[in-house]
Design a protein around this motif. Sequence first.
Motif, PDB file in Angstrom:
ATOM      1  N   ASN A 209       9.983-139.204 -97.016  1.00 61.28           N
ATOM      2  CA  ASN A 209       8.777-138.526 -96.544  1.00 61.28           C
ATOM      3  C   ASN A 209       8.243-139.152 -95.262  1.00 61.28           C
ATOM      4  OD1 ASN A 209       7.737-136.237 -98.255  1.00 61.28           O
ATOM      5  ND2 ASN A 209       8.154-137.733 -99.871  1.00 61.28           N
ATOM      6  N   ILE A 210       8.349-140.475 -95.138  1.00 64.72           N
ATOM      7  CA  ILE A 210       7.938-141.124 -93.885  1.00 64.72           C
ATOM      8  C   ILE A 210       8.816-140.643 -92.738  1.00 64.72           C
ATOM      9  CG2 ILE A 210       7.893-143.338 -92.658  1.00 64.72           C
ATOM     10  CD1 ILE A 210       7.000-144.625 -95.305  1.00 64.72           C
ATOM     11  N   GLY A 211      10.123-140.540 -92.993  1.00 63.24           N
ATOM     12  CA  GLY A 211      11.038-140.057 -91.962  1.00 63.24           C
ATOM     13  C   GLY A 211      10.710-138.646 -91.520  1.00 63.24           C
ATOM     14  N   LEU A 212      10.454-137.761 -92.481  1.00 57.64           N
ATOM     15  CA  LEU A 212      10.107-136.378 -92.133  1.00 57.64           C
ATOM     16  C   LEU A 212       8.767-136.320 -91.403  1.00 57.64           C
ATOM     17  CD1 LEU A 212      11.254-134.543 -95.391  1.00 57.64           C
ATOM     18  CD2 LEU A 212      12.397-134.562 -93.162  1.00 57.64           C
ATOM     19  N   ALA A 213       7.848-137.213 -91.781  1.00 61.61           N
ATOM     20  CA  ALA A 213       6.558-137.259 -91.088  1.00 61.61           C
ATOM     21  C   ALA A 213       6.734-137.671 -89.632  1.00 61.61           C
ATOM     22  CB  ALA A 213       5.623-138.233 -91.806  1.00 61.61           C
TER      23      ALA A 213
END
Length: 761
Positions: free
Chosen positions: A605-609
Amino acid sequence: MKTTKRTLLVISWLILLYPAVSAQEDLRAAWQVTGFDINVSPLGNDRFLNGRASVALRNVGRGSGSTVSFRINPKAEIKAVTVNGASAPFRTAPEKNLLRPTVTLAAPVAPNGTLTVVIEYRLPVEENSGLAAISPAGSQFLPVSFWYPAPSPLLGVRGADYAPFRLTVGGENVVSSGVEKSPGVYEQSLNGLPFFLTGNWETIAGAAEARGVSALVARGANADERKQAQALITLAANARAFYAGILGPAPEAPVRLVWVARGAGFNDAGTILLDAASFRRSKIDSATALLIAESVARLWIGGATAVRGEGGGVLREGLARYLANQFLEKQFGPQTAEAERTRQRFAYALIAKRDAPLSRTAPLDDTYFSSVSNKGAMTWRLAEKLVGREVFQNIVKTALQNAKSDTGGLTLGAMRLAVAERGGATAKSLLEQQLDQPTDLDLLVGIPQARGGEWVAALRNVGSIDALVTVAATTDRGERLTTEVTIPARNFAEAVFKSTARIVRVEVDPDKLYPQLDFTNDIAPRTLTMENPLGEAIRLFDTQNYARAEALARDVLVLEPRLQDARVLLARALLAQEKVADAEKEFRSALEDPLPLPATLAWANIGLAEISMRRGQPGEAAQFFGEAVRADAVYGSTLAARAGRIRAEAAAKTAPPIDESARAFLAQLDQAIRNGRQAELDPLLVPGELVRFTRGIVGTKPEIWQTSVQRTEQLDANRLAADVSITERELGNDRSGTAVLILVRVGGSWKLGGIEFFEVK
């Protein structure tokens, strides 16, 4: 010559004396707890637990007993002792970080005799922890705090004193295991360890098919958290039904999933403590699923049937994990179960070379849980392979049922004997090596060579037992060939494949049934030469060698396609190299796993953010960062997610309003910190919390301490998280940074209850 004769004489005397010494040792008393009845006075603000423990004992030894020794927290004060209603003398002595009260009996108790010892005591709790806490926000006492007297050391090789118990705790909102007879009174008919928690929960009951399973969630939980609670209830109910099909009817015991701020992971006799994040994550994660699956299995293994004796962890931990893996396979599919076994194998490989024999390892050993859980599960899977799954499951069922009414309980010796009776000499030899010897097996395979119309791969076994293994080969046309080979102990063998197609890859023991010292040399040609390739890939990433980290992560995924850690690392390495499209594909693939790791949910999720931020979509980025915060996986991911969420919300202008009462409280706290007086600080802190933090403040008295609130978030009805920036000057040194403070509402007012992150440097 005289020296030799004297030595022989001494040896002769030792040989003659040994049977007598052994006989004397065998004629000692051995105390087994048959029940606890513990009464705890209401917990107040005096920071003491006042307890009265009635312990019913049976002498299961071969000799009479004239004393009984107990173990309890070293800070405990023993006030009075009675035996069968009469006052009894006692003495106390320190023992390995514990206190050992020894009670002298009025008359010796013969073998199979019984007695009841009542101990009144007081236990101070200066500083709260996940093991022992007295707090208006929620108290708890778990067995590892040694909060009640018991004969056996909890972490000893023979295990703790599991027994039925009755627990009475003054007050309401009390949780333990067993049946709640009235508020604060629990009766546990299974073999368990006394413990209790107090808090402010709401009970969510399961549907008809999940009768007897409930979740206790923090009051004020939102709709998504309640929905997740129902999913967890269903998972526990499905696990109970699965084991009932294997082991017989489920024990009549309620299953409770309890939302806790600390102490998560503890489970006993049907009550399972889950971190708040387990209820906040977008889907059930692998760590929570495995914990629930193992905990429910222990209703049979150790609960309804006591597990006793040395090596009991191989049953309580290892056999429960073996069964849990089977349940995960049924619930989430074979690939998910294999991914879980891979993680367990990796965890064991890290300690394999310094591991003690399973039958003699104890909870005090630092390898204990990686060993008895992971190698234990692999050992029982090997036994299943020898006799067949249905036969092995029937062995387990019969052993549990036969031992259920036996005061000796189920022992590792009885279980291995039952397997050997069905599996013969091969099973007996296998279990002797796996349980009584340290791991020494290592299987190696050579590069396949053409020989006439067939292909041959050399095999080597450096271990002390013969290994019956499958050897799998892959041809240049993608065909998969297998053959069965027995590799003799400390010897060589060959795997022969009758094929004209070129063999490009060969693997020994592809199902990874055998515990080994090194799993990286099972494949030829060998692409990875280091023992811990994933660890090396992480090191490369941390040193910003992203291209090499990417290459190594890809190599790991060739060997272990479902290894989530490697996939997430690959995605992060791709993003660091600005390969955005490829990174997004890998992040989304990781999130689609049926049973993701908490770290997978967080970092993906951090990567997609971060990708959304690059694309100028801060609103979407804030949502992804929020999911990563709720995953609450590891320190690094949560810290990054919290900072990213603040940044994204500011860019999108969607930051939630700050709680003004929290801002006012933190301003008051700032003033008290600058004044540096204990009398001002104590009323602003939850009693028992942040004791060392307060001492540090009082000792240094900062010249400057300024807190700026960046974001507040209500966690439940009585808890709030505040993301803050702090500027301070201490002893002439200026420092600044961020922190996450946990505020707790006590008596209608905020108090500081914890500091989750403190990056002030």
